[in-house]
Design a protein around this motif. Structure first.
Motif, PDB file in Angstrom:
ATOM      1  N   VAL A   1      28.716  10.323 -68.289  1.00  0.00           N
ATOM      2  CA  VAL A   1      28.237  10.675 -69.627  1.00  0.00           C
ATOM      3  C   VAL A   1      26.741  10.398 -69.735  1.00  0.00           C
ATOM      4  CG1 VAL A   1      28.473  10.244 -72.111  1.00  0.00           C
ATOM      5  CG2 VAL A   1      30.478  10.164 -70.637  1.00  0.00           C
ATOM      6  N   ASN A   2      26.006  11.396 -70.241  1.00  0.00           N
ATOM      7  CA  ASN A   2      24.556  11.282 -70.438  1.00  0.00           C
ATOM      8  C   ASN A   2      23.823  10.867 -69.163  1.00  0.00           C
ATOM      9  OD1 ASN A   2      24.870  11.918 -73.200  1.00  0.00           O
ATOM     10  ND2 ASN A   2      25.288   9.773 -73.691  1.00  0.00           N
ATOM     11  N   SER A   3      24.236  11.436 -68.041  1.00  0.00           N
ATOM     12  CA  SER A   3      23.610  11.103 -66.762  1.00  0.00           C
ATOM     13  C   SER A   3      23.666  12.332 -65.853  1.00  0.00           C
ATOM     14  CB  SER A   3      24.332   9.921 -66.100  1.00  0.00           C
ATOM     15  OG  SER A   3      23.861   9.714 -64.782  1.00  0.00           O
ATOM     16  N   TYR A   4      22.783  12.349 -64.846  1.00  0.00           N
ATOM     17  CA  TYR A   4      22.774  13.433 -63.876  1.00  0.00           C
ATOM     18  C   TYR A   4      23.670  13.114 -62.673  1.00  0.00           C
ATOM     19  CZ  TYR A   4      18.785  15.280 -66.473  1.00  0.00           C
ATOM     20  OH  TYR A   4      17.975  15.784 -67.454  1.00  0.00           O
ATOM     21  N   GLN A   5      24.240  11.943 -62.624  1.00  0.00           N
ATOM     22  CA  GLN A   5      25.060  11.536 -61.486  1.00  0.00           C
ATOM     23  C   GLN A   5      26.443  12.189 -61.553  1.00  0.00           C
ATOM     24  OE1 GLN A   5      24.990   7.224 -61.732  1.00  0.00           O
ATOM     25  NE2 GLN A   5      23.228   7.112 -60.368  1.00  0.00           N
ATOM     26  N   HIS A   6      26.936  12.585 -60.389  1.00  0.00           N
ATOM     27  CA  HIS A   6      28.261  13.192 -60.280  1.00  0.00           C
ATOM     28  C   HIS A   6      29.098  12.389 -59.293  1.00  0.00           C
ATOM     29  CE1 HIS A   6      26.880  16.664 -62.515  1.00  0.00           C
ATOM     30  NE2 HIS A   6      28.074  17.222 -62.414  1.00  0.00           N
ATOM     31  N   GLY A   7      30.403  12.417 -59.513  1.00  0.00           N
ATOM     32  CA  GLY A   7      31.323  11.816 -58.566  1.00  0.00           C
ATOM     33  C   GLY A   7      31.659  12.787 -57.444  1.00  0.00           C
ATOM     34  N   ASP A   8      32.589  12.396 -56.580  1.00  0.00           N
ATOM     35  CA  ASP A   8      32.975  13.202 -55.424  1.00  0.00           C
ATOM     36  C   ASP A   8      34.429  13.644 -55.561  1.00  0.00           C
ATOM     37  OD1 ASP A   8      30.453  12.603 -54.395  1.00  0.00           O
ATOM     38  OD2 ASP A   8      31.202  10.801 -53.370  1.00  0.00           O
ATOM     39  N   LEU A   9      34.794  14.631 -54.737  1.00  0.00           N
ATOM     40  CA  LEU A   9      36.188  15.034 -54.613  1.00  0.00           C
ATOM     41  C   LEU A   9      36.717  14.450 -53.315  1.00  0.00           C
ATOM     42  CD1 LEU A   9      38.726  16.633 -55.384  1.00  0.00           C
ATOM     43  CD2 LEU A   9      37.720  18.641 -54.297  1.00  0.00           C
ATOM     44  N   LEU A  10      37.746  13.624 -53.389  1.00  0.00           N
ATOM     45  CA  LEU A  10      38.333  12.978 -52.214  1.00  0.00           C
ATOM     46  C   LEU A  10      39.625  13.703 -51.853  1.00  0.00           C
ATOM     47  CD1 LEU A  10      37.854   9.267 -53.349  1.00  0.00           C
ATOM     48  CD2 LEU A  10      36.259  10.737 -52.104  1.00  0.00           C
ATOM     49  N   VAL A  11      39.685  14.195 -50.624  1.00  0.00           N
ATOM     50  CA  VAL A  11      40.870  14.913 -50.146  1.00  0.00           C
ATOM     51  C   VAL A  11      41.651  13.978 -49.234  1.00  0.00           C
ATOM     52  CG1 VAL A  11      41.719  16.942 -48.942  1.00  0.00           C
ATOM     53  CG2 VAL A  11      39.596  17.083 -50.277  1.00  0.00           C
ATOM     54  N   ARG A  12      42.823  13.561 -49.675  1.00  0.00           N
ATOM     55  CA  ARG A  12      43.664  12.645 -48.898  1.00  0.00           C
ATOM     56  C   ARG A  12      44.656  13.464 -48.059  1.00  0.00           C
ATOM     57  NH1 ARG A  12      45.003   8.041 -53.415  1.00  0.00           N
ATOM     58  NH2 ARG A  12      46.552   9.629 -54.008  1.00  0.00           N
ATOM     59  N   ILE A  13      44.609  13.241 -46.756  1.00  0.00           N
ATOM     60  CA  ILE A  13      45.415  14.032 -45.814  1.00  0.00           C
ATOM     61  C   ILE A  13      46.762  13.366 -45.556  1.00  0.00           C
ATOM     62  CG2 ILE A  13      45.522  15.038 -43.506  1.00  0.00           C
ATOM     63  CD1 ILE A  13      43.318  16.237 -45.173  1.00  0.00           C
ATOM     64  N   SER A  14      47.802  14.141 -45.645  1.00  0.00           N
ATOM     65  CA  SER A  14      49.126  13.719 -45.169  1.00  0.00           C
ATOM     66  C   SER A  14      49.695  14.875 -44.340  1.00  0.00           C
ATOM     67  CB  SER A  14      50.070  13.382 -46.320  1.00  0.00           C
ATOM     68  OG  SER A  14      50.255  14.499 -47.167  1.00  0.00           O
TER      69      SER A  14
ATOM     70  N   LEU B   1      38.831  13.132 -46.669  1.00  0.00           N
ATOM     71  CA  LEU B   1      37.630  13.962 -46.609  1.00  0.00           C
ATOM     72  C   LEU B   1      36.892  13.836 -47.941  1.00  0.00           C
ATOM     73  CD1 LEU B   1      39.191  17.212 -45.073  1.00  0.00           C
ATOM     74  CD2 LEU B   1      38.197  15.236 -43.867  1.00  0.00           C
ATOM     75  N   ARG B   2      35.594  13.685 -47.895  1.00  0.00           N
ATOM     76  CA  ARG B   2      34.799  13.510 -49.109  1.00  0.00           C
ATOM     77  C   ARG B   2      33.901  14.728 -49.333  1.00  0.00           C
ATOM     78  NH1 ARG B   2      33.240   9.075 -52.181  1.00  0.00           N
ATOM     79  NH2 ARG B   2      34.337   7.701 -50.702  1.00  0.00           N
ATOM     80  N   LEU B   3      34.120  15.399 -50.465  1.00  0.00           N
ATOM     81  CA  LEU B   3      33.264  16.528 -50.840  1.00  0.00           C
ATOM     82  C   LEU B   3      32.253  16.023 -51.878  1.00  0.00           C
ATOM     83  CD1 LEU B   3      35.913  19.389 -51.194  1.00  0.00           C
ATOM     84  CD2 LEU B   3      34.785  18.508 -49.144  1.00  0.00           C
ATOM     85  N   LYS B   4      31.031  15.801 -51.442  1.00  0.00           N
ATOM     86  CA  LYS B   4      30.002  15.187 -52.277  1.00  0.00           C
ATOM     87  C   LYS B   4      29.676  16.054 -53.501  1.00  0.00           C
ATOM     88  CE  LYS B   4      27.713  12.046 -51.374  1.00  0.00           C
ATOM     89  NZ  LYS B   4      27.813  10.623 -51.773  1.00  0.00           N
ATOM     90  N   GLY B   5      29.599  15.377 -54.649  1.00  0.00           N
ATOM     91  CA  GLY B   5      29.164  16.041 -55.870  1.00  0.00           C
ATOM     92  C   GLY B   5      30.170  16.970 -56.510  1.00  0.00           C
ATOM     93  N   LYS B   6      31.401  17.002 -55.971  1.00  0.00           N
ATOM     94  CA  LYS B   6      32.423  17.909 -56.527  1.00  0.00           C
ATOM     95  C   LYS B   6      33.324  17.201 -57.537  1.00  0.00           C
ATOM     96  CE  LYS B   6      31.248  21.560 -54.170  1.00  0.00           C
ATOM     97  NZ  LYS B   6      30.677  22.736 -54.868  1.00  0.00           N
ATOM     98  N   GLY B   7      32.917  15.985 -57.946  1.00  0.00           N
ATOM     99  CA  GLY B   7      33.687  15.257 -58.947  1.00  0.00           C
ATOM    100  C   GLY B   7      33.178  15.547 -60.351  1.00  0.00           C
ATOM    101  N   LEU B   8      33.242  14.556 -61.225  1.00  0.00           N
ATOM    102  CA  LEU B   8      32.849  14.713 -62.625  1.00  0.00           C
ATOM    103  C   LEU B   8      31.516  14.029 -62.898  1.00  0.00           C
ATOM    104  CD1 LEU B   8      36.299  13.980 -64.309  1.00  0.00           C
ATOM    105  CD2 LEU B   8      35.241  16.216 -63.949  1.00  0.00           C
ATOM    106  N   PRO B   9      30.774  14.507 -63.886  1.00  0.00           N
ATOM    107  CA  PRO B   9      29.503  13.851 -64.229  1.00  0.00           C
ATOM    108  C   PRO B   9      29.753  12.570 -65.025  1.00  0.00           C
ATOM    109  CG  PRO B   9      29.924  15.649 -65.752  1.00  0.00           C
ATOM    110  CD  PRO B   9      31.027  15.690 -64.734  1.00  0.00           C
TER     111      PRO B   9
ATOM    112  N   ALA C   1      29.544  16.116 -71.564  1.00  0.00           N
ATOM    113  CA  ALA C   1      30.290  16.120 -70.305  1.00  0.00           C
ATOM    114  C   ALA C   1      30.532  14.688 -69.832  1.00  0.00           C
ATOM    115  CB  ALA C   1      29.509  16.896 -69.246  1.00  0.00           C
ATOM    116  N   GLY C   2      31.669  14.489 -69.162  1.00  0.00           N
ATOM    117  CA  GLY C   2      31.950  13.202 -68.539  1.00  0.00           C
ATOM    118  C   GLY C   2      32.776  12.241 -69.362  1.00  0.00           C
ATOM    119  N   VAL C   3      33.165  12.622 -70.583  1.00  0.00           N
ATOM    120  CA  VAL C   3      33.978  11.709 -71.395  1.00  0.00           C
ATOM    121  C   VAL C   3      35.324  11.489 -70.719  1.00  0.00           C
ATOM    122  CG1 VAL C   3      32.853  12.336 -73.562  1.00  0.00           C
ATOM    123  CG2 VAL C   3      34.846  13.630 -72.799  1.00  0.00           C
TER     124      VAL C   3
END
Length: 385
Positions: A329-342, A319-327, A234-236
């Motif tokens: 590689v070879n780590s337990y860390q995840h990115g976030d989902l950023l919702v840009r409002i217009s 808006l930042r949705l924590k942990g809803k991004g991608l992992p 995961a994460g490639v």
């Protein structure tokens, strides 16, 4: 400091034969070899000292000068840097004298990295195989096992990859006598020097085929289609290259297989944009939803989530949705989902809608407060972009 007597270093008498000198040097070299004495500086110096003594005593002309004039006859006054051993590196010593040990070094299969290719037959290595694999965002997020079909060189099953009929139609190479390398002697200012190179007749294999395998024509390889299973973590991301050891092309006439190089390609997602570990979603609100607030569905990798939009949400807010991004590689860390409002501004209005807007135009709630004009116009520009 005076140099030690060369005969004393090797432990032989002055009447020793060339063969006795050779055997004595071999014994000393094995005793003080760097592989046998790792990190021992004293042993390394004795190893070099023995090489210097052998270089002089194994050469009839130099030995005669040494017997007559001592160290001065073979490289300067005693105590100087005379002889060649004092100025030679380990690589030089093995290069010139490695061949006296035949195919091995007193039980050592190589010279610890110093000229190891000289003491063993050449090992063939198959070529690497490169493939491209396309992944969607869900496969990247979770990791996936892919089965791919490739055409590659495989070992001939009829001769077990040897290239010889029934895998046994071999004879020892007459050029190198089965050693896989040939030795040449050349005259230099330091005396006779030995050099070794892969045998041109058998290409370093030490043997030749007497009857070729009819299925592979003596190559030991056949081109076939094979299905390979590849586990992709995961994460490639796009452009990343993974290496799968031993899954490449087989080596000619046996040896080590090459590697499979997997180049990652990403399929674009219809809604989400990737930036490293983070994902971005552009959310467009209507004017009433931005003013009054609402609840909207936001796409994520695994489906959708509901997000509450506060009343009075401004264009450009993220808006930042924590942990809803991608992992990673070879780590337990995840990115976030950023919702840009217009905010959507309609280009055309019905007569009824225009009357409603006209009524709101003079409302205090729709008039920027003093000092907020710049922010207001910035938000308005972003609404039209």
């Amino acid at each position: 400091m005076s140099k030690r007597d060369y005969y004393e270093i090797l432990g032989v008498s002055k009447s020793a034969t060339a063969e006795e000198i050779k055997k004595a040097y071999r014994k000393k070299a094995i005793q003080y070899h760097p592989d046998k004495n790792p990190g021992n500086h004293e042993a390394e110096e004795k190893f070099k000292e023995a090489a210097e003594a052998y270089e002089v005593l194994s050469n009839p002309e130099k030995r005669s000068r040494y017997d007559q004039f001592g160290h001065a006859g073979v490289g300067g006054a005693a105590g100087g840097g005379g002889g060649f051993g004092g100025g030679m590196s380990m690589d030089d010593i093995f290069s010139h004298f490695g061949d006296i040990f035949g195919g091995g070094f007193g039980g050592f299969s190589s010279f610890g990295g110093f000229g190891s290719s000289r003491s063993s037959q050449r090992v063939n290595k198959g070529t690497n195989l490169r493939v491209k694999v396309k992944l969607n965002l869900q496969e990247i997020a979770n990791g996936v096992e892919k089965k791919i079909k490739v055409k590659k060189y495989v070992s001939c099953s009829h001769c077990n990859g040897t290239g010889a009929d029934n895998g046994t139609a071999y004879s020892s190479c007459n050029t190198c006598h089965g050693t896989g390398h040939v030795t040449r002697v050349s005259n230099t200012i330091l005396g006779q020097m030995q050099t070794s190179s892969p045998c041109p007749t058998c290409q370093g294999e030490g043997r030749v085929i007497t009857k070729k395998c009819v299925h592979c024509n003596g190559e030991g390889l056949l081109r076939e289609e094979e299905v390979l299973s590849i586990r992709i973590p995961a994460g490639v991301e796009e452009g990343m290259q993974l290496s799968v050891s031993g899954k490449g092309n087989a080596a000619r006439r046996g040896g080590v297989n090459g590697d499979l190089l997997v180049l990652i390609q990403e399929e674009p997602h219809p809604d989400l944009i990737r930036e490293g570990r983070d994902l971005i979603y552009n959310l467009t609100l209507s004017i009433p939803d931005a003013i009054l607030g609402s609840t909207v569905e936001i796409p994520i990798v695994e489906g959708k989530v509901k997000v509450k939009i506060d009343a009075g949400t401004q264009p450009g807010k993220i808006l930042r949705l924590k942990g809803k991004g991608l992992p990673e590689v070879n780590s337990y860390q995840h990115g976030d989902l950023l919702v840009r409002i217009s905010v959507y501004i309609p280009k055309e209005l019905s007569r009824e809608d225009s009357k409603i807007i006209e009524k709101l135009k003079d409302s205090e709630a729709f008039t920027p407060k003093k000092g907020e004009e710049q922010n207001f116009f910035s938000r308005m520009r972003s609404m039209f972009e």
